[in-house]
Motif scaffolding. Structure first.
Motif, mmCIF file in Angstrom:
data_model
loop_
_atom_site.group_PDB
_atom_site.id
_atom_site.type_symbol
_atom_site.label_atom_id
_atom_site.label_comp_id
_atom_site.label_asym_id
_atom_site.label_seq_id
_atom_site.Cartn_x
_atom_site.Cartn_y
_atom_site.Cartn_z
ATOM 1 N N LYS A 93 -13.450 -29.524 -7.830
ATOM 2 C CA LYS A 93 -12.184 -28.900 -8.243
ATOM 3 C C LYS A 93 -12.421 -27.410 -8.450
ATOM 4 N N LEU A 94 -11.347 -26.694 -8.748
ATOM 5 C CA LEU A 94 -11.454 -25.282 -9.159
ATOM 6 C C LEU A 94 -10.415 -25.058 -10.248
ATOM 7 N N ASP A 95 -10.847 -24.668 -11.445
ATOM 8 C CA ASP A 95 -9.849 -24.412 -12.505
ATOM 9 C C ASP A 95 -9.884 -22.978 -13.030
ATOM 10 N N THR A 96 -10.816 -22.168 -12.514
ATOM 11 C CA THR A 96 -10.949 -20.803 -13.041
ATOM 12 C C THR A 96 -11.262 -19.826 -11.917
ATOM 13 N N LEU A 97 -10.504 -18.748 -11.863
ATOM 14 C CA LEU A 97 -10.779 -17.680 -10.898
ATOM 15 C C LEU A 97 -10.946 -16.376 -11.666
ATOM 16 N N VAL A 98 -12.093 -15.751 -11.529
ATOM 17 C CA VAL A 98 -12.313 -14.427 -12.117
ATOM 18 C C VAL A 98 -12.290 -13.410 -10.973
ATOM 19 N N ASN A 99 -11.307 -12.515 -11.012
ATOM 20 C CA ASN A 99 -11.171 -11.490 -9.973
ATOM 21 C C ASN A 99 -11.864 -10.223 -10.428
ATOM 22 N N GLY A 100 -13.068 -10.008 -9.905
ATOM 23 C CA GLY A 100 -13.824 -8.819 -10.336
ATOM 24 C C GLY A 100 -14.273 -7.920 -9.209
ATOM 25 N N ALA A 101 -14.093 -8.343 -7.968
ATOM 26 C CA ALA A 101 -14.553 -7.511 -6.849
ATOM 27 C C ALA A 101 -13.827 -6.170 -6.879
ATOM 28 N N ALA A 102 -14.580 -5.090 -6.808
ATOM 29 C CA ALA A 102 -13.974 -3.753 -6.912
ATOM 30 C C ALA A 102 -14.809 -2.731 -6.164
ATOM 31 N N GLY A 103 -14.134 -1.747 -5.623
ATOM 32 C CA GLY A 103 -14.816 -0.607 -4.996
ATOM 33 C C GLY A 103 -14.425 0.649 -5.738
ATOM 34 N N ASN A 104 -15.322 1.623 -5.781
ATOM 35 C CA ASN A 104 -14.983 2.865 -6.461
ATOM 36 C C ASN A 104 -15.953 3.967 -6.076
ATOM 37 N N PHE A 105 -15.483 5.173 -6.176
ATOM 38 C CA PHE A 105 -16.313 6.369 -6.032
ATOM 39 C C PHE A 105 -15.523 7.508 -6.646
ATOM 40 N N LEU A 106 -16.202 8.605 -6.927
ATOM 41 C CA LEU A 106 -15.512 9.772 -7.481
ATOM 42 C C LEU A 106 -15.012 10.640 -6.338
ATOM 43 N N ALA A 107 -13.733 10.991 -6.365
ATOM 44 C CA ALA A 107 -13.204 11.863 -5.318
ATOM 45 C C ALA A 107 -11.969 12.595 -5.836
ATOM 46 N N PRO A 108 -11.899 13.926 -5.652
ATOM 47 C CA PRO A 108 -10.675 14.643 -5.999
ATOM 48 C C PRO A 108 -9.543 14.229 -5.062
ATOM 49 N N ALA A 109 -8.354 14.072 -5.621
ATOM 50 C CA ALA A 109 -7.221 13.584 -4.808
ATOM 51 C C ALA A 109 -7.003 14.462 -3.577
ATOM 52 N N ALA A 110 -7.205 15.767 -3.730
ATOM 53 C CA ALA A 110 -6.927 16.685 -2.612
ATOM 54 C C ALA A 110 -7.917 16.506 -1.462
ATOM 55 N N ALA A 111 -9.057 15.846 -1.744
ATOM 56 C CA ALA A 111 -10.053 15.652 -0.690
ATOM 57 C C ALA A 111 -10.157 14.188 -0.249
ATOM 58 N N LEU A 112 -9.408 13.330 -0.932
ATOM 59 C CA LEU A 112 -9.501 11.889 -0.634
ATOM 60 C C LEU A 112 -8.664 11.562 0.603
ATOM 61 N N SER A 113 -9.257 10.885 1.564
ATOM 62 C CA SER A 113 -8.491 10.543 2.775
ATOM 63 C C SER A 113 -7.560 9.364 2.478
ATOM 64 N N PRO A 114 -6.467 9.264 3.232
ATOM 65 C CA PRO A 114 -5.590 8.098 3.054
ATOM 66 C C PRO A 114 -6.359 6.785 3.199
ATOM 67 N N ASN A 115 -7.335 6.775 4.097
ATOM 68 C CA ASN A 115 -8.103 5.534 4.259
ATOM 69 C C ASN A 115 -8.993 5.246 3.041
ATOM 70 N N GLY A 116 -9.512 6.316 2.411
ATOM 71 C CA GLY A 116 -10.296 6.116 1.186
ATOM 72 C C GLY A 116 -9.433 5.525 0.081
ATOM 73 N N PHE A 117 -8.216 6.073 -0.086
ATOM 74 C CA PHE A 117 -7.279 5.549 -1.096
ATOM 75 C C PHE A 117 -6.958 4.084 -0.785
ATOM 76 N N ARG A 118 -6.608 3.840 0.493
ATOM 77 C CA ARG A 118 -6.202 2.489 0.899
ATOM 78 C C ARG A 118 -7.339 1.480 0.719
ATOM 79 N N ILE A 123 -9.339 -3.454 -1.764
ATOM 80 C CA ILE A 123 -10.354 -4.300 -2.407
ATOM 81 C C ILE A 123 -9.852 -4.782 -3.774
ATOM 82 N N ASP A 124 -9.459 -3.820 -4.620
ATOM 83 C CA ASP A 124 -9.173 -4.160 -6.027
ATOM 84 C C ASP A 124 -7.844 -4.909 -6.179
ATOM 85 N N LEU A 125 -6.790 -4.330 -5.613
ATOM 86 C CA LEU A 125 -5.451 -4.879 -5.866
ATOM 87 C C LEU A 125 -5.097 -5.991 -4.872
#
Ligand code: HXC
Length: 269
Positions: A93-118, A123-125
């Motif tokens: 059976k399965l009775d518990t799901l923990v959603n923890g997979a996440a990606g991250n890095f530091l990036a200023p918004a003005a230098a972040l590519s649309p693909n980096g944001f996406r 991954i997270d959402l």
């Protein structure tokens, strides 16, 4: 400091079966280990089988329990569905799901590519929704289902260099509340944990490396220290336990008071 997991009785989670995404490393490996230590059957999921194998071996040594490791990218709905199937086949059976997979890095918004944001949103959402959707029927069938979404406190303020992760984690908290409302009638609780700065994690190695940056970060925390992985795992055990049977739709902030501390305006204590 006493180990926070010592307050739980042996086998407190016996009979539960959990999938922990992101369970190969960091906070979610700690949650997987705590669940196994307290008697749950656990499947850890991440992209790399070698990382999963190493984590499963370490948890087995630590707890004496075999942990299943299934490689899957949470961005791929079919892959996470296969992990659900493998878990149910293995543990019944399965009775518990923990959603923890996440990606991250530091990036200023003005230098972040649309693909980096996406990529981080994906991954997270999207990964959180994909896994919840894939697990829904099994969780409903098992009864006493729990989805535990790991977010952060980044989006409680505007956090520099973190527009992608902040937006993703804000979305994750929204998923927690919405699914709690929709899936309560199916016997599924949906909760979140928002960890603050936690020592010995990839996130903190990147965001607050040792030295001046790390010291400043620590000084901004009312508790005066970074948290530990076991302190997050203890919250995850509580939320899985009957002690939290009436808790759903809530995101538990575990951060030593970091997020409620107002900017100091030059005053010091
Ligand atoms: C700017 C970057 C970047 C960086 C990747 N990208 N790293 N942009 N700065 N450092 C961009 C790439 O240029 C690319 O865009 C897009 O993101 C996709 O990158 P890929 O490497 O092709 O993607 P992928 O292989 O899928 O890897 C995704 C990843 C991953 C997010 C970068 O490597 C990863 O997850 N790494 C860290 C894992 C981690 O630290 N997990 C813990 C998270 S802690 P272009 O336009 O060039 O194609 C956490 C808690 C937060 O989430 C709270 C802390 C307090």
């Amino acid at each position: 400091m006493p180990n926070p997991l010592d307050v739980f009785r042996d086998n407190a989670l016996a009979g539960h079966v959990a999938i922990v995404t992101g369970g190969g490393t960091g906070i979610c490996r700690g949650i997987a280990a705590a669940y196994a230590r307290l008697g749950a059957d656990v499947c850890i999921v991440s992209r790399k089988q070698d990382v999963l194998d190493a984590a499963a071996a370490a948890i087995a040594t630590q707890t004496g329990r075999t942990v299943l490791g299934v490689a899957a990218d949470v961005r791929q709905p079919d892959a996470i569905a296969r992990a659900v199937t493998a878990t149910v086949e293995r543990f019944g059976k399965l009775d518990t799901l923990v959603n923890g997979a996440a990606g991250n890095f530091l990036a200023p918004a003005a230098a972040l590519s649309p693909n980096g944001f996406r990529t981080v949103i994906d991954i997270d959402l999207n990964g959180t929704f994909n896994a919840a959707r894939a697990a829904f029927e099994a969780l409903q069938r098992a009864g006493d289902g729990l989805i535990l979404n790991i977010s952060a406190t980044l989006h409680h303020h505007g956090t520099p260099l973190q527009i992608h992760a902040s937006a993703a984690k804000a979305g994750v908290d929204a998923v927690t509340r919405n699914l709690a409302v929709e899936w309560g009638r199916f016997g599924i609780r949906v909760c979140g944990i928002a960890p603050g700065p936690i020592a010995d994690t990839e996130g903190m190695r990147r965001l607050a490396p040792p030295g001046e940056v790390g010291d400043k970060a620590r000084a901004a925390i009312p508790a005066g220290r970074f948290g530990t992985i076991d302190e997050i795992a203890a919250a995850a055990v509580f939320l899985r336990s009957p002690a939290a049977a009436y808790v759903t739709g809530h995101v538990l902030v575990v951060d030593g008071g970091h997020v409620v501390a107002a900017p100091p305006l030059g005053m010091t204590l």
